[in-house]
Motif scaffolding. Sequence first.
Motif, mmCIF file in Angstrom:
data_model
loop_
_atom_site.group_PDB
_atom_site.id
_atom_site.type_symbol
_atom_site.label_atom_id
_atom_site.label_comp_id
_atom_site.label_asym_id
_atom_site.label_seq_id
_atom_site.Cartn_x
_atom_site.Cartn_y
_atom_site.Cartn_z
ATOM 1 N N ALA A 14 41.134 82.446 15.136
ATOM 2 C CA ALA A 14 41.572 81.296 14.343
ATOM 3 C C ALA A 14 42.516 81.710 13.220
ATOM 4 N N CYS A 15 42.461 82.958 12.808
ATOM 5 C CA CYS A 15 43.313 83.443 11.711
ATOM 6 C C CYS A 15 44.658 83.944 12.207
ATOM 7 N N GLY A 16 44.823 84.049 13.501
ATOM 8 C CA GLY A 16 46.069 84.552 14.046
ATOM 9 C C GLY A 16 46.131 86.066 14.080
ATOM 10 N N ILE A 17 45.001 86.727 13.965
ATOM 11 C CA ILE A 17 44.973 88.184 14.058
ATOM 12 C C ILE A 17 45.045 88.552 15.528
ATOM 13 N N PRO A 18 46.071 89.300 15.934
ATOM 14 C CA PRO A 18 46.212 89.627 17.356
ATOM 15 C C PRO A 18 45.100 90.570 17.802
ATOM 16 N N PRO A 19 44.674 90.435 19.058
ATOM 17 C CA PRO A 19 43.662 91.364 19.567
ATOM 18 C C PRO A 19 44.209 92.787 19.565
ATOM 19 N N GLU A 20 43.317 93.739 19.410
ATOM 20 C CA GLU A 20 43.738 95.141 19.396
ATOM 21 C C GLU A 20 44.337 95.512 20.740
ATOM 22 N N LYS A 21 45.516 96.117 20.694
ATOM 23 C CA LYS A 21 46.188 96.518 21.925
ATOM 24 C C LYS A 21 45.683 97.877 22.371
ATOM 25 N N LYS A 22 45.558 98.042 23.655
ATOM 26 C CA LYS A 22 45.104 99.303 24.243
ATOM 27 C C LYS A 22 46.317 100.156 24.596
#
Length: 153
Positions: free
Chosen positions: A127-135
């Motif tokens: 909801a905050c727009g924090i992108p998921p951690e990329k692998k």
Amino acid sequence: MKLSSIKEILPALDNAEFQLENGAVVPEHFHVTEIGVITKHFIDCGGAIRNEKVVNFQLWNANDFEHRLKPTKLLNIIKLSEEKLGIEDAEIEVEYQSSTIGKYDLDFNGNHFMLKNKQTACLAQGACGIPPEKKNLAALSANNACTPGGGCC
């Protein structure tokens, strides 16, 4: 650590000793000045309403350097708090004075109760727009025993 865990550990100890993650020890003349329940009812940044409940221990140092809180005495304080306050089995949070009142999770390393540093976190990252951690796929394949043509996939 839950309240039930500390109650299982204390009877086997000669001394109740606490240590911070950085190796500093809580002076052996500490007091447990409070045991209680802290309930936090809040809304996260994504709009979800949340409830948290912890059993709170407050550790305090006085200038009574001969004071020692034995495990049986701490166990009796815990039992009295359960009886009088209706405390349920929940995670323990410890308050301890450093430059300000610090809040710590509790663990046990076989010798000492460990005051583990707590961290803040966003509970609604999507909801905050924090992108998921990329692998990093290159790092993943370097650590993986399965190779192209290896027949493991």
